[in-house]
Structures are given as structure tokens and as C-alpha cells.
Enzyme design. Structure first.
Site, PDB file in Angstrom:
ATOM      1  N   GLY A 232      -0.903   3.559  12.815  1.00 48.13           N
ATOM      2  CA  GLY A 232      -0.416   2.465  13.192  1.00 48.13           C
ATOM      3  C   GLY A 232      -1.361   1.574  14.204  1.00 48.13           C
TER       4      GLY A 232
ATOM      5  N   LYS B 206       0.685  -1.275  -0.039  1.00 42.37           N
ATOM      6  CA  LYS B 206      -0.090  -0.047  -0.066  1.00 42.37           C
ATOM      7  C   LYS B 206       0.833   1.184  -0.001  1.00 42.37           C
ATOM      8  CE  LYS B 206      -1.700   2.923   2.158  1.00 42.37           C
ATOM      9  NZ  LYS B 206      -1.769   4.258   1.694  1.00 42.37           N
TER      10      LYS B 206
ATOM     11  N   CYS C 155      12.353   9.952  11.196  1.00 43.57           N
ATOM     12  CA  CYS C 155      11.820   9.002  12.624  1.00 43.57           C
ATOM     13  C   CYS C 155      12.900   9.073  13.435  1.00 43.57           C
ATOM     14  CB  CYS C 155      11.602   7.584  12.272  1.00 43.57           C
ATOM     15  SG  CYS C 155      12.826   6.616  11.118  1.00 43.57           S
TER      16      CYS C 155
ATOM     17  N   GLU D 223       6.218   0.859  13.043  1.00 44.76           N
ATOM     18  CA  GLU D 223       7.040   1.758  13.580  1.00 44.76           C
ATOM     19  C   GLU D 223       6.321   3.261  13.765  1.00 44.76           C
ATOM     20  OE1 GLU D 223      10.412   4.855  12.003  1.00 44.76           O
ATOM     21  OE2 GLU D 223      10.975   2.879  11.657  1.00 44.76           O
TER      22      GLU D 223
END
Length: 529
Positions: free
Chosen positions: A241, A179, A295, A258
Site C-alpha cells: 500500500g 485489480k 484485519c 487499509e
């Protein structure tokens, strides 16, 4: 006309799409390129059915053909670098040179090749043989598809159709449903074209790699909650998430997500005395690299008491105040950053520099530095360590060494934590107090360098305790460990030798490293060492 999706081993028009979208040039806030479909349930069902149909055969694929695909795909990406870099630069505003061409693209091809090497060496399978008990075990394919969600901040290295999650799932011989992220659909389409061609060239099932550009939240959540999936790989926001994980947990699908991280940096007194001005420059460079959209951005810097910390704050403030507004990936990133900064101020932080959206066209934000004292931080640690995704950081000012240790203990799970110590050893006693409090809270403990870089190494842990990731025991970077997320542990009890998988048989002609009766060996079972 909308771009086609890669479903069922071929490019075709989306079935019953729920709308369309276009990429944007973040520097102008203008739509660019063709329209891409927002896939509905029909495309999702077709992709899942195709992946399920090919999963058993793909799990039995000879490793050499999997490795050939990974190597061939890496070579194809390199050969098409000019096109890929141009597409990604236009869609993300990340600099073509050196970021995309000389840093991220080589990292991507390197990951693919490291995965190929791990496949050839059976390194991810971790074979174990216990001759006395008649037991043998190894890591094996899931026999089900892996669903991969790619993030906005790495159009190559974490792309759902090319990044580490993708390479790891394929290396473990699982079909992938990718995706893509809507921030870079044309880049993802080109990568998918190269992946599809490499898959066919390696004589692998075309259904093993499929890609959808976008789905709405309800469709994505429904797919994540389908128990026929083998696993999910996700990189993105904490809220997104966790929503996917909640759906997957209901049906027992493991989710390797993550989620968020502020990557605290502790500057100890001796280190500041030795090199404070240089550390201020290093901090500013790290915090604003890629417009802070990493991140591993240093989102919080903890300072000791003393004049050295005052000088560092003044120098860092000067850098941030002089910094030009930085382009962001999208309107959504800009709006979320504005909201996050307002929340930090509401919780007690003070803006030292920046603090506003940038001028001119596009989505931009000023480099922003904030400050809060340790007492306020300890009174509201959850609010003051919330991630602000962009070129921003929060200084936490302590008055005593005890406060320094208390702040370290107040952090939730993070990908990294850094301590800068003096080279003369004068900070080692403070390190001994602070580092143990951080060690249980981070995946990677760093000394004397900013956390922004993530080496693709077998010894890397790009993971950490919740909420940095959904599972502290795994890494999304570094082969072969990253591959093992997408495997099942298969044990064989009293099974005849000729019916065992090759890496568990008595003979070991390939010299695979195996644990035989408690000892590592690359020889045959029963051979003297």
C-alpha cells in the site's frame, strides 16, 4: 488458453500479457482451475483510456440508474450464491458454511443495497446552502476513474469488483478499474460477469466497470502514479500500500489504503476476576477465526498484574496448544507469518504455544501464542507490535497500572482497541486512564467484545490513524461515509437556480436532508419550518 479480461466494456483476450498464473487450493498446495493472465501495460492503458472516456457521462448518470445497478448486482450475487460460494471455498479454504454463505455473502449484498439506498436519498452528497452569501455546495463525482485493489482475505465483501470500495466508488458515479487479488481469480471472474450483466441491464455504460486479474509490481505502481486517476482504494499489506501511495502522491491522486493493524485488547482486572476462563475461550475463538486472517484479529492482548492474569494466560495457552493447525490462503501468507513470528521472538517475545507450520498437506500454521513483559515491549514497541497475519497473538504482561497506561500510549495507529471492564464498575478508574490514550490511536474503541466483527452500519468506522490506514478521516465500511472518499467538494457561487445540481436548488421535491443557513431541513429554501 488463458481466461479473458474485462476491458473496454467487453470480455477479451489479454494483450501482451506478462505471463500467467493459476489459483491454488490452499489445503493441498495444488494449482486448480484455468490459467489467468498477468496483464501488462497494454491492458492497463486500454482500461484507463476506456474509463476516462466514459467518466464524464457516468458522472451525469441519473441516480436511479446507479441504484438500479447496485440493487440488480446484489440480486444477481444472491441468485448465483451456490457457484460463488463453491469457487471461493476452493480458492481460499474459508468454510462455505457459515462463513462464506451466511456471513460474508449477505454482508456483500447488504453493502451494495445500502449504497443504492444512499444514492436514492442523496445521502452521500451532503448538500449545504448559504442563502446570505449566495453559496451552495455538495459532494460530487470525481469525474475520473477509481482504481480498486482487493485483498486476499475477503473474496466477496472486499473484492475489488464487489466490495465496499467498489460499491462506494460506483455510488459516487465514478468508473472503476478493479485489480482482483490472485488468491481468488475464478471467484472474481464470476463476480465480474455478474457485475457486467447488471451494468448492461441498468443501461449504464459498459466501460464503467473493468477488471484485471493481476499485474506485476512495476505496472501496478506505474498505474497508481498516473495523474488521470481520480482516487485509489487499497486493502492489503503495508509495504504494498505504501508503494502505491508513494507513486500516487507524486501526482496528487488520493489513496485510501487499509494497511495493517494489531487491534490491542486490554483485559482489566475486574473483568478477569468476573469471567477470566470465558474470556480466554472468547479470545482464542476470535484469534483463530478464519485462521486469524482478519484485519481486526486481536493481535496483542495486554494483561494487568495479578493472579487473575496468570490464570488467564494459563487457560489461553491451553486453548492454543490444543488447537489444530489452521489453513492459510497461500504459500506467501505462510512464509510471511513464519518470518513475522521469528521477528517477534528476536525482539524479546517467548512462544507459549504453537510456533510452527502445520503438518499434512497445504499451507497451514499452528495457532500460536506468545508472551512478553511490558518493560521489553516499551523498549521495542515498533518491533513487538508488527502485524503477524495468521492465528497468532502476543500477550503483554504488566506489573503496575502505570505500565498498563504506558503500553496503551506506545501503540501506533490501529483499526480498533478493546477494553474489557467489570460490569460492577470496579474497572472504571482504570478505563479512565487507559481509554484516552487509546482513543487517539484507533478508529473504533470497543467495550467488552472482541474486535473481529465489523458491522456494515452508517456509524461504523473501519479506519484509523496511520499505519492502520493512509487517512484517519475516512472509513471503508458504512454508507454513506464510505462513499465520500471518492467524491469532490463542489461549491457554486451566485449560480442561477435552474443551472444548479438538483440537490442544491430551491425546490426540494424529494425531501433530501440539507443544511440550509445552518439548520437541517428537508423542505424548500425559504420554507418556514
Amino acid at each position: 488458453m488463458q481466461a479473458q479480461v474485462l476491458v473496454g466494456g467487453r470480455w477479451r483476450d489479454a494483450r501482451d500479457p506478462q505471463g500467467s498464473f493459476r489459483a491454488e487450493d490452499p489445503t493441498r498446495a495444488e494449482a486448480i482451475g484455468p490459467a489467468f493472465p498477468v496483464s501488462g501495460q497494454a491492458d492497463v492503458d486500454a482500461a484507463l483510456a476506456a474509463a476516462l472516456g466514459v467518466a464524464p457521462a457516468f458522472a451525469q448518470t441519473p441516480p436511479a440508474r446507479i441504484a438500479a445497478f447496485l440493487d440488480g448486482y446484489a440480486a444477481a450475487i444472491e441468485a448465483d450464491a451456490d457457484t460463488l460460494v463453491a469457487l471461493a471455498a476452493e480458492e481460499t479454504a474459508l468454510p462455505a458454511e457459515p462463513r462464506l454463505r451466511h456471513v460474508e455473502l449477505p454482508r456483500t449484498t447488504g453493502q451494495l443495497r445500502q449504497a443504492a439506498a444512499a444514492v436514492r436519498a442523496y445521502a452521500w452528497t451532503d448538500p449545504v446552502i448559504d442563502t446570505a452569501a449566495g453559496l451552495r455546495a455538495h459532494r460530487a463525482p470525481l469525474g475520473k476513474p477509481v482504481l480498486v485493489f482487493g485483498p486476499n482475505n475477503f473474496p466477496f465483501a472486499f473484492n475489488a469488483i464487489a466490495g465496499s470500495d467498489f460499491a462506494s466508488a460506483i455510488a459516487a458515479r465514478n468508473p472503476v478499474i478493479a485489480k482482483a487479488h490472485p488468491s481468488h481469480p475464478a471467484t472474481s471472474r464470476r463476480l465480474a460477469e455478474l457485475a457486467h450483466d447488471a451494468l448492461v441491464a441498468a443501461e449504464l455504460p459498459a466501460d464503467a466497470v473493468q477488471m484485471l486479474y493481476h499485474v506485476d509490481n512495476a505496472v501496478g505502481t506505474r498505474l497508481a502514479g498516473d495523474g488521470r486517476l481520480g482516487a485509489i482504494g487499497f486493502t492489503g499489506s503495508r509495504a504494498g500500500g505504501l508503494a502505491l501511495k508513494a507513486a500516487a502522491d507524486q501526482v496528487g491522486v488520493p489513496t485510501y489504503a487499509e494497511l495493517s493493524s494489531v487491534n490491542p485488547v486490554f483485559l482489566l482486572r475486574g473483568a478477569l476476576a468476573e469471567n477470566g476462563a470465558a474470556l480466554a475461550q472468547e479470545f482464542f475463538t476470535s484469534c483463530t477465526m478464519g485462521s486469524g486472517q482478519f484485519c481486526t484479529n486481536p493481535g496483542i492482548v495486554v494483561l494487568p498484574p495479578g493472579d487473575e492474569a496468570n490464570a488467564f494466560e494459563a487457560e489461553a495457552t491451553r486453548h492454543f496448544a490444543a488447537g489444530a493447525p489452521r489453513p492459510l490462503f497461500s504459500r506467501g501468507v505462510q512464509e510471511n507469518l513464519v518470518h513475522a513470528l521469528a521477528s517477534l521472538v528476536h525482539a524479546g517475545a517467548t512462544v507459549l504455544a504453537g510456533g510452527d507450520v502445520g503438518g499434512g498437506q497445504g499451507y497451514r500454521h499452528q495457532p500460536t501464542l506468545l508472551r512478553v513483559d511490558a518493560r521489553a515491549f516499551l523498549a521495542a514497541p515498533a518491533a513487538l507490535q508488527a502485524e503477524a497475519f495468521g492465528p497468532t497473538s502476543l500477550l503483554v504482561r504488566t506489573r503496575t497500572d502505570d505500565e498498563l497506561a504506558a503500553v496503551a500510549a506506545a501503540f501506533e495507529g490501529n483499526l480498533t482497541a478493546t477494553l474489557y471492564r467489570a460490569v460492577d464498575g470496579s474497572d472504571d478508574a482504570t478505563w479512565a486512564t487507559v481509554a484516552p490514550r487509546l482513543r487517539a490511536r484507533v478508529g473504533r474503541l470497543i467495550a467488552n467484545k472482541m474486535p473481529t466483527g465489523v458491522a456494515v452500519s452508517p456509524a461504523m468506522n473501519h479506519g484509523g490513524p496511520y499505519p492502520a490506514t493512509s487517512h484517519a478521516g475516512f472509513t471503508s465500511v458504512g454508507m454513506p461515509a464510505a462513499i465520500q472518499r471518492f467524491t469532490a467538494l463542489h461549491s457554486y457561487d451566485n449560480v442561477p437556480d435552474h443551472l444548479l445540481p438538483p440537490e442544491l436548488r430551491d425546490r426540494n421535491p424529494g425531501g433530501i436532508a440539507r443544511r440550509i443557513d445552518g439548520r437541517w431541513s428537508d423542505g424548500d429554501v425559504g420554507a418556514t419550518s
